[in-house]
Write a protein that holds these residues in place. Structure first.
Motif, mmCIF file in Angstrom:
data_model
loop_
_atom_site.group_PDB
_atom_site.id
_atom_site.type_symbol
_atom_site.label_atom_id
_atom_site.label_comp_id
_atom_site.label_asym_id
_atom_site.label_seq_id
_atom_site.Cartn_x
_atom_site.Cartn_y
_atom_site.Cartn_z
ATOM 1 N N PRO A 49 86.174 6.961 78.842
ATOM 2 C CA PRO A 49 87.483 6.744 79.627
ATOM 3 C C PRO A 49 88.323 5.623 79.363
ATOM 4 C CG PRO A 49 85.111 6.985 81.053
ATOM 5 C CD PRO A 49 84.939 6.991 79.399
ATOM 6 N N GLY A 50 89.628 5.745 79.403
ATOM 7 C CA GLY A 50 90.732 4.899 79.417
ATOM 8 C C GLY A 50 91.170 5.068 77.691
ATOM 9 N N LEU A 51 90.379 5.540 76.812
ATOM 10 C CA LEU A 51 90.805 5.539 75.552
ATOM 11 C C LEU A 51 91.968 6.349 75.177
ATOM 12 C CD1 LEU A 51 90.200 4.192 72.737
ATOM 13 C CD2 LEU A 51 88.544 6.159 72.283
ATOM 14 N N PRO A 52 92.071 7.495 75.659
ATOM 15 C CA PRO A 52 93.222 8.361 75.459
ATOM 16 C C PRO A 52 94.524 7.544 75.613
ATOM 17 C CG PRO A 52 91.565 9.692 76.014
ATOM 18 C CD PRO A 52 91.134 8.283 76.336
ATOM 19 N N GLU A 53 94.416 6.658 76.956
ATOM 20 C CA GLU A 53 95.692 6.282 77.413
ATOM 21 C C GLU A 53 96.051 4.982 76.498
ATOM 22 O OE1 GLU A 53 94.149 8.430 80.487
ATOM 23 O OE2 GLU A 53 93.238 6.965 79.104
ATOM 24 N N LEU A 54 94.959 4.143 76.031
ATOM 25 C CA LEU A 54 95.076 2.963 75.144
ATOM 26 C C LEU A 54 95.706 3.577 73.828
ATOM 27 C CD1 LEU A 54 94.356 0.105 75.793
ATOM 28 C CD2 LEU A 54 92.198 0.359 74.423
ATOM 29 N N LEU A 55 95.063 4.618 73.068
ATOM 30 C CA LEU A 55 95.704 5.178 71.791
ATOM 31 C C LEU A 55 97.113 5.454 72.100
ATOM 32 C CD1 LEU A 55 92.523 7.425 70.792
ATOM 33 C CD2 LEU A 55 93.568 5.272 69.662
ATOM 34 N N GLU A 56 97.546 6.287 73.232
ATOM 35 C CA GLU A 56 98.972 6.514 73.299
ATOM 36 C C GLU A 56 99.803 5.222 73.322
ATOM 37 O OE1 GLU A 56 101.496 9.110 76.672
ATOM 38 O OE2 GLU A 56 99.385 9.093 76.764
ATOM 39 N N SER A 57 99.286 4.506 74.076
ATOM 40 C CA SER A 57 100.083 3.230 74.189
ATOM 41 C C SER A 57 100.197 2.503 72.819
ATOM 42 C CB SER A 57 99.587 2.138 75.329
ATOM 43 O OG SER A 57 100.072 1.167 75.183
ATOM 44 N N GLY A 58 99.265 2.375 72.203
ATOM 45 C CA GLY A 58 99.253 1.688 70.764
ATOM 46 C C GLY A 58 100.259 2.505 69.661
ATOM 47 N N MET A 59 99.906 3.976 70.019
ATOM 48 C CA MET A 59 100.817 4.683 69.046
ATOM 49 C C MET A 59 102.322 4.577 69.268
ATOM 50 S SD MET A 59 98.756 5.846 66.733
ATOM 51 C CE MET A 59 99.146 7.287 65.976
ATOM 52 N N ALA A 60 102.609 4.744 70.632
ATOM 53 C CA ALA A 60 104.151 4.566 71.016
ATOM 54 C C ALA A 60 104.682 2.923 70.684
ATOM 55 C CB ALA A 60 104.145 4.818 72.472
ATOM 56 N N SER A 61 103.840 2.202 70.873
ATOM 57 C CA SER A 61 104.385 0.678 70.416
ATOM 58 C C SER A 61 104.688 0.511 69.145
ATOM 59 C CB SER A 61 103.251 -0.247 71.149
ATOM 60 O OG SER A 61 102.329 -0.414 70.363
ATOM 61 N N GLY A 62 103.877 1.371 68.061
ATOM 62 C CA GLY A 62 104.116 1.031 66.881
ATOM 63 C C GLY A 62 103.079 0.200 66.103
ATOM 64 N N ARG A 63 102.266 -0.501 67.187
ATOM 65 C CA ARG A 63 101.449 -1.543 66.659
ATOM 66 C C ARG A 63 100.207 -0.911 66.041
ATOM 67 N NH1 ARG A 63 103.385 -3.768 71.540
ATOM 68 N NH2 ARG A 63 101.534 -3.132 72.612
ATOM 69 N N LEU A 64 99.947 0.302 66.352
ATOM 70 C CA LEU A 64 98.808 1.001 65.945
ATOM 71 C C LEU A 64 98.870 2.312 65.109
ATOM 72 C CD1 LEU A 64 95.460 1.403 66.243
ATOM 73 C CD2 LEU A 64 96.047 2.656 68.270
ATOM 74 N N ARG A 65 98.004 2.337 63.906
ATOM 75 C CA ARG A 65 98.178 3.544 63.135
ATOM 76 C C ARG A 65 96.793 3.460 62.489
ATOM 77 N NH1 ARG A 65 99.576 2.444 57.349
ATOM 78 N NH2 ARG A 65 99.469 0.298 56.939
ATOM 79 N N PHE A 66 96.680 4.828 61.724
ATOM 80 C CA PHE A 66 95.611 5.237 61.212
ATOM 81 C C PHE A 66 95.666 5.691 59.653
ATOM 82 C CE2 PHE A 66 94.538 5.157 65.753
ATOM 83 C CZ PHE A 66 93.404 4.484 65.786
ATOM 84 N N SER A 67 94.672 5.730 58.892
ATOM 85 C CA SER A 67 94.868 5.993 57.630
ATOM 86 C C SER A 67 93.404 6.324 56.804
ATOM 87 C CB SER A 67 95.470 4.770 56.818
ATOM 88 O OG SER A 67 95.573 5.123 55.405
ATOM 89 N N ALA A 68 93.473 7.183 56.045
ATOM 90 C CA ALA A 68 92.186 7.429 55.175
ATOM 91 C C ALA A 68 92.342 6.903 53.899
ATOM 92 C CB ALA A 68 92.131 8.899 54.730
ATOM 93 N N ASP A 69 93.346 5.967 53.654
ATOM 94 C CA ASP A 69 93.494 5.105 52.465
ATOM 95 C C ASP A 69 93.071 3.637 52.576
ATOM 96 O OD1 ASP A 69 93.947 3.930 49.997
ATOM 97 O OD2 ASP A 69 96.184 4.901 49.797
ATOM 98 N N VAL A 70 91.933 3.189 52.024
ATOM 99 C CA VAL A 70 91.637 1.814 52.205
ATOM 100 C C VAL A 70 92.752 0.687 51.623
ATOM 101 C CG1 VAL A 70 90.453 1.835 50.208
ATOM 102 C CG2 VAL A 70 89.667 0.315 52.247
ATOM 103 N N ALA A 71 93.379 1.152 50.930
ATOM 104 C CA ALA A 71 94.464 0.367 50.197
ATOM 105 C C ALA A 71 95.418 -0.077 51.352
ATOM 106 C CB ALA A 71 95.321 0.932 49.142
ATOM 107 N N ASP A 72 95.593 0.483 52.406
ATOM 108 C CA ASP A 72 96.421 0.439 53.377
ATOM 109 C C ASP A 72 96.108 -1.194 54.113
ATOM 110 O OD1 ASP A 72 98.164 2.279 53.095
ATOM 111 O OD2 ASP A 72 97.456 3.669 54.367
#
Length: 438
Positions: A49-72
């Protein structure tokens, strides 16, 4: 601050989204491309509960991203290790540190001087010391802090943004103090909100999580042991818990008798704790946890026995509806689920079992493909000769016993969580049974 979160499973995904909500620039890294793809679309790979909204907010703000490359993770100042530590395969109780070691090994080539590595995974005491030595071999000026997590499934977002405490385990000396100071900046918002901070040594910080879980497991098994006594004497464990819970030294929380605990934390954590105590030569200190575990598992057997009693000595061919598959409400986690364990036992003994859950049906079907599943309580109980409430979802507690009575073949219910009102169900013509109650 630029922060990396290595491991984007349950803990990591919630932690990454929470840090972004605190205003940090966060990259979450995981080796599972499918998981990264989901998270990158702002979709949670599990129910919380609450995680989808938190993810959406983080992505929209540009402060959150995800990667499969540890070099990031390069150029991040703090790196959180949030990978799993499951129980070892092959019957061993010890924690499997494969993922923790792999996360550190993957991170090492990208560490810079003055970086802080913050371990959040639940590990056996002594692990942080070993990892700190490994880090210093490669980057002597980086520092490890152990910062255990205390998330409750179903309440993880709240526990991340408003934790009831923060714990930092640091090495002695100026470098450890500087690392702790950097983490106070990471958590500035929650500390300003009044969260207590305990700054201590590595060993204590690693022990906090397993000690807390062991205490909670002990409290649950204690009241379930009292349920056994109540069943033998005609007592009522719910009234007993209410009475002793008024003592401020005891408290009412975690004194709800029933089917016992499960999930991916308490069972494996107490077993790993016992295993580590044995390795350290102090196994007698935790001998009581063997009985805690035994009481917990015994409740599952008792539930099957109680179902057999209600079916006049045999469950073979009996249609039995199981309300609940997740190990607890507000979660789709079916790891070591008491409800599914009971369902599987009864199916193996010849019962015609149908399981339902508001969120966990698909996960349960993946782990137990031979069981039958339904997508609603009404579908599950249709023509049932016995109903078992095994996960106390609010929608199950709120079921109308009169309406449900029109769907079943026989009005018999066993309340495996002591969550229902016995008087209301009996008034509606049901035979009501519960663990630890007359």
């Amino acid at each position: 601050m630029r922060i990396s979160v290595i491991g984007c499973g349950y803990l990591g995904a919630v932690h990454a989204a929470g840090l972004a909500a605190m205003g940090h620039d966060v990259v979450g890294v995981d080796t599972d491309p499918a998981r990264i793809e989901l998270l990158s679309r702002g979709e949670a790979p599990f129910y919380e509960p609450g995680l989808p909204e938190l993810l959406e907010s983080g992505m929209a703000s540009g402060r959150l991203r995800f990667s499969a490359d540890v070099a990031d993770v390069a150029d991040c100042a703090v790196h959180f290790i949030c990978v799993g530590t499951p129980q070892k395969r092959g019957g061993e109780d010890a924690a499997d540190l494969t993922f923790v070691d792999a996360a550190i090994d993957g991170l090492l080539p990208h560490l810079s001087a003055r970086d802080v590595v913050a371990g959040k995974s639940t590990v056996p005491v002594g692990t942080a010391e070993r990892l700190a030595r490994r880090i210093h071999e490669v980057q002597p000026r980086a520092e490890l802090v152990w910062n255990p997590e205390f998330l409750r499934e179903g309440h993880a977002v709240e526990d991340t943004l408003r934790p009831d405490r923060l714990v930092f385990g640091v090495a002695p000396g100026a470098a450890g103090e500087a690392a702790a100071q950097l983490l106070t900046e990471v958590y500035a918002e929650v500390l300003a909100g009044g969260a207590p901070l305990v700054c201590t040594d590595y060993a204590t910080a690693q022990l906090v999580k397993v000690a807390a879980n062991s205490f909670l497991a002990t409290k649950i098994s204690f009241i379930n042991a009292m349920a056994e006594m109540c069943e033998a004497t005609g007592g009522d464990v719910v009234r007993l818990a209410e009475a002793i819970g008024h003592d401020e030294r005891i408290g009412r929380q975690f004194l709800s008798a029933g089917l016992g605990f499960g999930g991916g934390c308490l069972p494996k954590d107490i077993r790993a704790f016992m295993a580590r105590a044995g390795e350290l030569g102090v196994d007698q200190a935790l001998t009581f946890l063997h009985e805690v575990d035994s009481i917990n598992m015994r409740r599952r057997v008792r539930m099957v026995d109680l179902a057999r009693e209600e079916c006049h000595g045999s469950i073979v061919g009996r249609r039995i509806a199981i309300l609940g598959a997740a190990f607890k409400p507000h979660s789709d986690d079916v790891r070591d689920s008491p409800a599914l364990n009971v369902a599987a036992q009864m199916a193996l003994q010849g019962a015609d079992v149908v399981v339902t859950d508001p969120r966990a049906v698909e996960n349960a079907r993946t782990r137990w493909p031979d069981l039958k599943f339904a997508y609603s309580a009404e579908e599950a109980v249709t023509a049932a000769e016995l109903v078992l409430l095994l996960t106390e979802w609010p929608e199950y507690v709120a079921l109308d016993p009169v309406e449900l009575g029109g769907l079943v073949q026989t009005r018999r219910i066993i309340d495996g969580r002591n969550a229902l009102d016995p008087d209301a169900w009996r008034a509606a013509g049901w035979r009501y049974r519960a663990l630890g109650r007359p």
